[in-house]
Design a protein around this motif. Structure first.
Motif, mmCIF file in Angstrom:
data_model
loop_
_atom_site.group_PDB
_atom_site.id
_atom_site.type_symbol
_atom_site.label_atom_id
_atom_site.label_comp_id
_atom_site.label_asym_id
_atom_site.label_seq_id
_atom_site.Cartn_x
_atom_site.Cartn_y
_atom_site.Cartn_z
ATOM 1 N N THR A 1 -18.178 -67.478 0.558
ATOM 2 C CA THR A 1 -18.777 -66.444 1.348
ATOM 3 C C THR A 1 -17.994 -66.306 2.691
ATOM 4 N N LEU A 2 -18.176 -65.012 3.333
ATOM 5 C CA LEU A 2 -17.368 -64.946 4.528
ATOM 6 C C LEU A 2 -17.921 -65.864 5.703
ATOM 7 N N GLU A 3 -19.206 -66.120 5.461
ATOM 8 C CA GLU A 3 -19.816 -67.081 6.558
ATOM 9 C C GLU A 3 -19.200 -68.596 6.258
ATOM 10 N N GLN A 4 -19.002 -68.910 4.969
ATOM 11 C CA GLN A 4 -18.242 -70.078 4.607
ATOM 12 C C GLN A 4 -16.817 -70.244 5.151
ATOM 13 N N VAL A 5 -16.262 -69.139 4.990
ATOM 14 C CA VAL A 5 -14.866 -69.087 5.576
ATOM 15 C C VAL A 5 -15.035 -69.305 7.238
ATOM 16 N N ARG A 6 -15.794 -68.595 7.687
ATOM 17 C CA ARG A 6 -15.840 -68.492 8.980
ATOM 18 C C ARG A 6 -16.313 -69.937 9.690
ATOM 19 N N HIS A 7 -17.036 -70.751 8.745
ATOM 20 C CA HIS A 7 -17.241 -72.208 9.274
ATOM 21 C C HIS A 7 -16.223 -73.143 9.219
ATOM 22 N N VAL A 8 -15.605 -72.963 8.042
ATOM 23 C CA VAL A 8 -14.404 -73.851 7.747
ATOM 24 C C VAL A 8 -13.166 -73.618 8.749
ATOM 25 N N PHE A 9 -13.076 -72.293 9.047
ATOM 26 C CA PHE A 9 -11.738 -72.065 10.092
ATOM 27 C C PHE A 9 -12.379 -71.840 11.552
ATOM 28 N N ARG A 10 -13.716 -72.473 11.807
ATOM 29 C CA ARG A 10 -14.110 -72.172 13.021
ATOM 30 C C ARG A 10 -13.404 -72.759 14.204
ATOM 31 N N SER A 11 -13.204 -72.137 15.347
ATOM 32 C CA SER A 11 -12.438 -72.679 16.445
ATOM 33 C C SER A 11 -13.340 -73.705 17.587
ATOM 34 N N ASP A 12 -12.847 -74.515 18.098
ATOM 35 C CA ASP A 12 -13.439 -75.251 19.121
ATOM 36 C C ASP A 12 -13.645 -74.602 20.354
ATOM 37 N N THR A 13 -12.910 -73.293 20.597
ATOM 38 C CA THR A 13 -13.202 -72.580 21.624
ATOM 39 C C THR A 13 -13.791 -71.108 21.608
ATOM 40 N N LEU B 1 -4.689 -74.283 11.865
ATOM 41 C CA LEU B 1 -5.052 -73.913 10.449
ATOM 42 C C LEU B 1 -5.329 -75.149 9.879
ATOM 43 N N CYS B 2 -4.164 -76.007 9.867
ATOM 44 C CA CYS B 2 -3.926 -77.257 9.023
ATOM 45 C C CYS B 2 -5.033 -78.295 9.471
ATOM 46 N N ALA B 3 -5.431 -78.551 10.967
ATOM 47 C CA ALA B 3 -6.724 -79.305 11.358
ATOM 48 C C ALA B 3 -7.881 -78.856 10.634
ATOM 49 N N ALA B 4 -8.165 -77.424 10.556
ATOM 50 C CA ALA B 4 -9.289 -76.991 9.980
ATOM 51 C C ALA B 4 -9.419 -77.471 8.380
ATOM 52 N N ILE B 5 -8.206 -77.282 7.757
ATOM 53 C CA ILE B 5 -8.328 -77.612 6.285
ATOM 54 C C ILE B 5 -8.668 -79.113 6.269
ATOM 55 N N ASN B 6 -7.767 -80.040 7.167
ATOM 56 C CA ASN B 6 -8.106 -81.394 6.895
ATOM 57 C C ASN B 6 -9.467 -81.937 7.334
ATOM 58 N N ARG B 7 -10.142 -80.990 8.401
ATOM 59 C CA ARG B 7 -11.468 -81.471 9.014
ATOM 60 C C ARG B 7 -12.437 -80.994 7.958
ATOM 61 N N ALA B 8 -12.092 -80.019 7.081
ATOM 62 C CA ALA B 8 -13.079 -79.627 5.741
ATOM 63 C C ALA B 8 -13.155 -80.759 4.790
ATOM 64 N N LEU B 9 -11.907 -81.284 4.490
ATOM 65 C CA LEU B 9 -11.706 -82.119 3.588
ATOM 66 C C LEU B 9 -12.408 -83.301 3.963
ATOM 67 N N ASP B 10 -12.463 -83.886 5.174
ATOM 68 C CA ASP B 10 -13.190 -85.082 5.709
ATOM 69 C C ASP B 10 -14.500 -84.845 5.726
ATOM 70 N N ASP B 11 -15.097 -83.434 5.590
ATOM 71 C CA ASP B 11 -16.437 -83.110 5.659
ATOM 72 C C ASP B 11 -16.709 -82.972 4.266
ATOM 73 N N GLY B 12 -15.882 -83.313 3.151
ATOM 74 C CA GLY B 12 -16.417 -83.184 1.835
ATOM 75 C C GLY B 12 -16.322 -81.831 1.205
ATOM 76 N N ILE B 13 -15.807 -81.060 1.901
ATOM 77 C CA ILE B 13 -15.532 -79.588 1.408
ATOM 78 C C ILE B 13 -14.396 -79.348 0.856
ATOM 79 N N PRO B 14 -14.499 -79.120 -0.608
ATOM 80 C CA PRO B 14 -13.222 -79.176 -1.343
ATOM 81 C C PRO B 14 -12.278 -77.657 -1.366
ATOM 82 N N ILE B 15 -11.873 -77.575 0.039
ATOM 83 C CA ILE B 15 -11.259 -76.505 0.463
ATOM 84 C C ILE B 15 -10.044 -76.124 -0.272
#
Ligand SMILES: Nc1nc2c(c(CN[C@H]3C=C[C@H](O)[C@@H]3O)cn2[C@@H]2O[C@H](COP(=O)(O)O)[C@@H](O)[C@H]2O)c(=O)[nH]1
Length: 341
Positions: free
Chosen positions: A126-138, A102-116
């Protein structure tokens, strides 16, 4: 309407009449003795929250406090059906699982310029945006993603409408009282109302609300608005890792019937009698470990009330559980899918 018992009083009431979970006095004593020399280590210190965890925000700032609020608003239910098939998030070349995903996804979003961490943003995702920000790498997604979306919308809207969009407002309103901040959070943010009925009494655990207060304290390094005079009044945070480590260390024991259900991977529901007993006894057990630790130091003429409290014991035991997964594999976690822990 009858009020809920505090987490501490709830734990006492539950432990007194628990049938399938037992706090082992001898085990409590042994754990306290084993921790005696650890109290001065960085793993048992407020500073450890930053120095041991690279994903936690390192600055003392409003942004860091709002990072903590977002993380603890979503700090629930990361366990996977199969240990070798779970959500992982890759961040700066390292793979993270569980809470750290969860923390890694938050920091990944911030690095990508998303003000999460901005309520103005997450209140309208939107649900799609939440799915994208908290997407898994598996190919295993983070559990309860729809619930996370609903909670972001609900929590962000309340923070904007009542607190100017910043959790710092709540912290300032608490006037350096952990209990006051806990009450502000539970009264205003419904997803934090971690409560149940046990043998006719209204009990509370407030796991995410209490860890939010604790993480705010840690993020502010116990200074300024985060200098909570009553931080020791918090209990440990009744999640699914602390019970596992307490049983592993012999401070707590499950009945044969409960252990069989846990080993079979039976799903429990938030509020089930045995689930409430696991959580309540964990809180009570850790309170006894803290008391015993303080007593051991008192016998040596040392007052350690500034260095020993349930928050620091919890952090230590949770990190210990993280680092001793293999040793603890005989003790199953209790499986609940809920938004409380
Ligand atoms: N009691 C307690 N429960 C905690 C934490 C944390 C994260 N705190 C970190 C941040 C600063 C501190 O230094 C900690 O390192 C997450 N959880 C809970 O665990 C579960 C996730 O477990 P796993 O699937 O293994 O990642 C889930 O219920 C989650 O809500 C804690 O500290 N105490």
């Amino acid at each position: 309407m009858e009020a809920f018992l505090s987490p501490k009083d709830s734990a006492r009431f539950i432990a007194e009449s628990s049938q399938d979970v037992l706090v082992e006095e001898e085990g409590v004593r042994k754990v306290a003795e084993a921790l005696f020399d650890k109290v001065s280590a960085k793993e048992f210190s407020l500073a450890g929250w930053k120095s041991l965890h690279e994903l936690n925000p390192q600055a003392v700032s409003d942004d860091a406090v709002n990072w903590v609020f977002l993380a603890d608003t979503l700090n629930f239910s990361f366990w996977s059906e199969h240990e070798d098939c779970k959500c992982l998030v890759k961040y700066r070349g390292k793979m993270y699982s569980g809470y750290w995903s969860l923390c890694a996804a938050i920091n990944r979003a911030l690095d990508d310029g998303i003000p999460i961490t901005s309520a103005a943003y997450y209140a309208t995702m939107t649900l799609e945006q939440v799915r994208h920000v908290f997407r898994s790498d598996t190919d295993v997604p983070m559990p309860l993603i729809e619930e996370r979306h609903r909670i972001l919308k609900e929590t962000g809207t309340i923070l904007l409408e009542k607190f100017g969009g910043s959790f710092v407002t709540c912290v300032k309103m608490s006037e350096k009282s952990a209990q006051k901040l806990l009450r502000i959070v539970v009264e205003n943010f419904p997803s934090y109302r971690d409560e149940a009925t046990f043998k006719g009494k209204k009990v509370s655990f407030y796991k995410r609300a209490q860890i939010l207060v604790a993480d705010t304290w840690s993020s502010l390094e116990g200074k300024g608005d985060g200098c909570f005079s009553d931080i020791s009044s918090l209990t440990i945070f009744a999640d699914y890792r602390i019970p596992q480590v307490l049983v592993h260390l012999g401070a707590m024991r499950y009945s044969d019937e409960l252990m069989r259900k846990l080993r079979e991977g039976v799903m429990f529901h938030s509020g089930d009698q045995q689930e409430v007993e696991i959580r309540g006894c964990s809180i009570w057990c850790c309170g006894l470990i803290c008391d015993h630790l303080l007593e051991l130091y008192k016998k040596k003429g040392q007052n350690m009330s500034e260095r020993i409290n349930a928050v620091l014991l919890d952090y230590y035991l949770w990190d210990y559980a993280r680092d001793h997964r293999e040793d603890m594999k005989e003790i199953p976690i209790h499986r609940v899918r809920c938004i409380y822990y």
